[in-house]
Design an enzyme around this catalytic site. Structure first.
Site, PDB file in Angstrom:
ATOM      1  N   GLU A  80      -0.045  10.525  -3.541  1.00 50.95           N
ATOM      2  CA  GLU A  80      -1.030  10.008  -4.505  1.00 50.95           C
ATOM      3  C   GLU A  80      -2.210  10.963  -4.696  1.00 50.95           C
ATOM      4  O   GLU A  80      -2.849  11.369  -3.726  1.00 50.95           O
ATOM      5  CB  GLU A  80      -1.539   8.648  -4.013  1.00 50.95           C
ATOM      6  CG  GLU A  80      -2.467   7.976  -5.008  1.00 50.95           C
ATOM      7  CD  GLU A  80      -2.916   6.583  -4.557  1.00 50.95           C
ATOM      8  OE1 GLU A  80      -2.186   5.934  -3.777  1.00 50.95           O
ATOM      9  OE2 GLU A  80      -3.998   6.161  -4.981  1.00 50.95           O
ATOM     10  N   ASP A 274       5.175   6.588  13.352  1.00 47.85           N
ATOM     11  CA  ASP A 274       5.825   5.454  12.700  1.00 47.85           C
ATOM     12  C   ASP A 274       4.776   4.724  11.858  1.00 47.85           C
ATOM     13  O   ASP A 274       4.087   3.814  12.343  1.00 47.85           O
ATOM     14  CB  ASP A 274       6.413   4.543  13.792  1.00 47.85           C
ATOM     15  CG  ASP A 274       7.145   3.344  13.230  1.00 47.85           C
ATOM     16  OD1 ASP A 274       7.002   3.065  12.027  1.00 47.85           O
ATOM     17  OD2 ASP A 274       7.845   2.672  14.015  1.00 47.85           O
TER      18      ASP A 274
HETATM   19  C1  MEV Z   1      -5.547   3.172  -4.592  1.00 54.24           C
HETATM   20  O1  MEV Z   1      -4.441   3.743  -3.953  1.00 54.24           O
HETATM   21  C2  MEV Z   1      -6.493   2.572  -3.566  1.00 54.24           C
HETATM   22  C3  MEV Z   1      -7.626   1.743  -4.150  1.00 54.24           C
HETATM   23  O2  MEV Z   1      -7.102   0.774  -5.044  1.00 54.24           O
HETATM   24  C4  MEV Z   1      -8.325   1.085  -2.979  1.00 54.24           C
HETATM   25  C5  MEV Z   1      -9.343   0.025  -3.381  1.00 54.24           C
HETATM   26  O3  MEV Z   1      -9.223  -0.565  -4.456  1.00 54.24           O
HETATM   27  O4  MEV Z   1     -10.239  -0.227  -2.552  1.00 54.24           O
HETATM   28  C6  MEV Z   1      -8.581   2.585  -4.943  1.00 54.24           C
END
Ligand code: MEV
Length: 418
Positions: A80, A274
């Site tokens: 990501e 893990d």
């Molecule tokens: C995205 O991978 C993670 C978030 O959605 C976390 C959050 O909303 O606190 C940005």
């Protein structure tokens, strides 16, 4: 060695690796493992069944981490965008007020032995507790190595639970697994003591398995975020409101905790741990009194934001893939951690940083700009931009709100033709 490396993201992949190699003292083999898609097929073939290949993820480095007074570069394997940048950014802000302080409750895992078909489950519980020392002794017979390292089974708990098929006795072995994740040691012990438990209770044992709710193996971290460093009172207020939202609403809390695990799981994958076990532990721990955030936020008397995290951390630096996957080995070397305890402390700090960064972004401009900027960078590079050109192409694409490959090519042409 200082983990604060301004402009790290602007370096080429080779330059970044060079800086990391200098920081961590990586040798030629380590470097080769990272850049040559390090998991050899024959090793992969011994790790799981029916292997046909290997699967890769980007390995990034979160910079700027100061944890318990020590500088860390944190390897993160994740698909990501923005996660690594967000962690580094949060760590940069935290270090202005001393970085992260951490705590660890010790490497105590729980093994479960399920005793069924008991006419008198409370009497069976009494017998188990009465034979506590023998159970511990038998459990420790199967792992003299662990005992010699100062670990081993330490205690026995017993609970009678009500189920849809009647009462059961659940026996817990509490095992100090030291620097391992511990599943093998704990499962072996559970299987070993099961016949003895059947004998003293008159019941029938079915399941003998570790619990991923590692409630006795907690890692904690705390950081103070100076209000002026993070953008002022309004940002502090926005983060407090975001935290209150998560604490009151499971739909939001799931995402809040997911953001924490973005960091922790990426570190788990990078180090060959893990990550499903750690995920299961985190979310089950979060739901022990109704599903709640794993972090807390408060405003101190000076108006600064104080964040904490408490999360089960069943991690190892020996066993499993940590020593088999060459890239995982290098990741541990980059981190410079020698014990499961230190890895757990770093993971907790990373989880807090990740959560703080997400809340700050969400409470201010939203997270899409960061995502789009990274996307624009990729497009600029795909269009053929190099060096300084990348930043200029990104800047123009973002300003014009046109994040597309054809536009990246057009902008690049324009820049080149002056
Ligand atoms: C995205 O991978 C993670 C978030 O959605 C976390 C959050 O909303 O606190 C940005």
């Amino acid at each position: 060695m200082n983990s604060r490396i301004p402009g790290f993201y602007k370096l080429s992949v080779e330059e970044r690796l060079k800086r990391v190699a200098e920081f961590a003292g990586l040798d030629e083999d380590d470097i080769k493992a990272v850049i040559s898609h390090g998991l050899p097929l024959d090793v992969a073939d011994r790790m799981i069944e029916n292997v046909i290949g290997t699967f890769e993820l980007p390995l990034g480095i979160a910079t700027n981490f100061l944890i318990d007074g020590k500088d860390y570069l944190i390897p993160m394997a994740i698909e990501e965008p923005s996660v690594v940048a967000a962690a580094s950014n949060a760590a940069r802000m935290a270090r202005e007020s001393g970085g992260f302080v951490t705590d660890y409750t010790g490497s105590m895992m729980i093994g479960q032995v399920q005793v069924t078909k008991l006419a008198d489950p409370f009497a069976a519980k009494f017998e188990v507790l009465r034979h506590r020392d023998e159970i511990i002794e038998k459990a420790n017979e199967c792992d003299p190595m662990l005992v010699s390292l100062g670990g081993g089974c330490r205690d026995v708990e017993a609970r009678v639970i009500d189920t849809i098929v009647g009462k059961m006795l659940i026996v817990h072995l509490l095992v100090d697994v030291r620097d391992a994740m511990g599943a093998n040691a704990v499962n072996t012990m559970c299987e070993k003591v099961a016949p003895f438990i059947e004998r003293i209770t008159g019941g029938k044992v079915y399941l003998r398995i570790i619990s991923n709710l590692a409630a006795y193996r907690l890692a904690r971290a705390k950081a103070v975020f100076d209000k002026d460093v993070i953008g002022g009172e309004e940002v502090v207020e926005g983060i407090m409101l975001a935290y209150a939202f998560a604490a009151a609403d499971p739909y939001r809390c799931a995402t809040h905790n997911k953001g924490i695990m973005n960091g922790i799981s990426a570190l788990m994958i990078a180090t060959g741990n893990d990550f499903r076990a750690v995920e299961a532990g985190a979310h089950s721990y979060a739901s022990m009194g109704g599903y709640k955030p794993l972090t807390t936020y408060e405003v101190d008397s000076k108006g600064n934001l104080v964040g904490t995290i408490e999360v089960p951390m069943a991690v190892g630096v020996i066993g499993g893939a940590t020593k088999v996957n060459p890239v995982a080995k290098v990741s541990l070397k980059i981190l410079g951690v020698k014990t499961a305890e230190e890895l757990a402390r770093v993971a907790a700090a990373l989880g807090l940083a990740q959560n703080f960064a997400a809340l700050r972004a969400l409470a201010t401009e939203g997270i899409q700009r960061g995502h789009m900027e990274l996307h624009a960078r990729n497009l600029a590079i795909m269009a053929g931009a190099a060096g300084e050109e990348v930043d200029r192409v990104v800047e123009i694409m973002v300003k014009d709100g046109k994040i597309r490959l054809d536009y990246a090519r057009e902008v690049l042409e324009r820049i080149r033709s002056g």
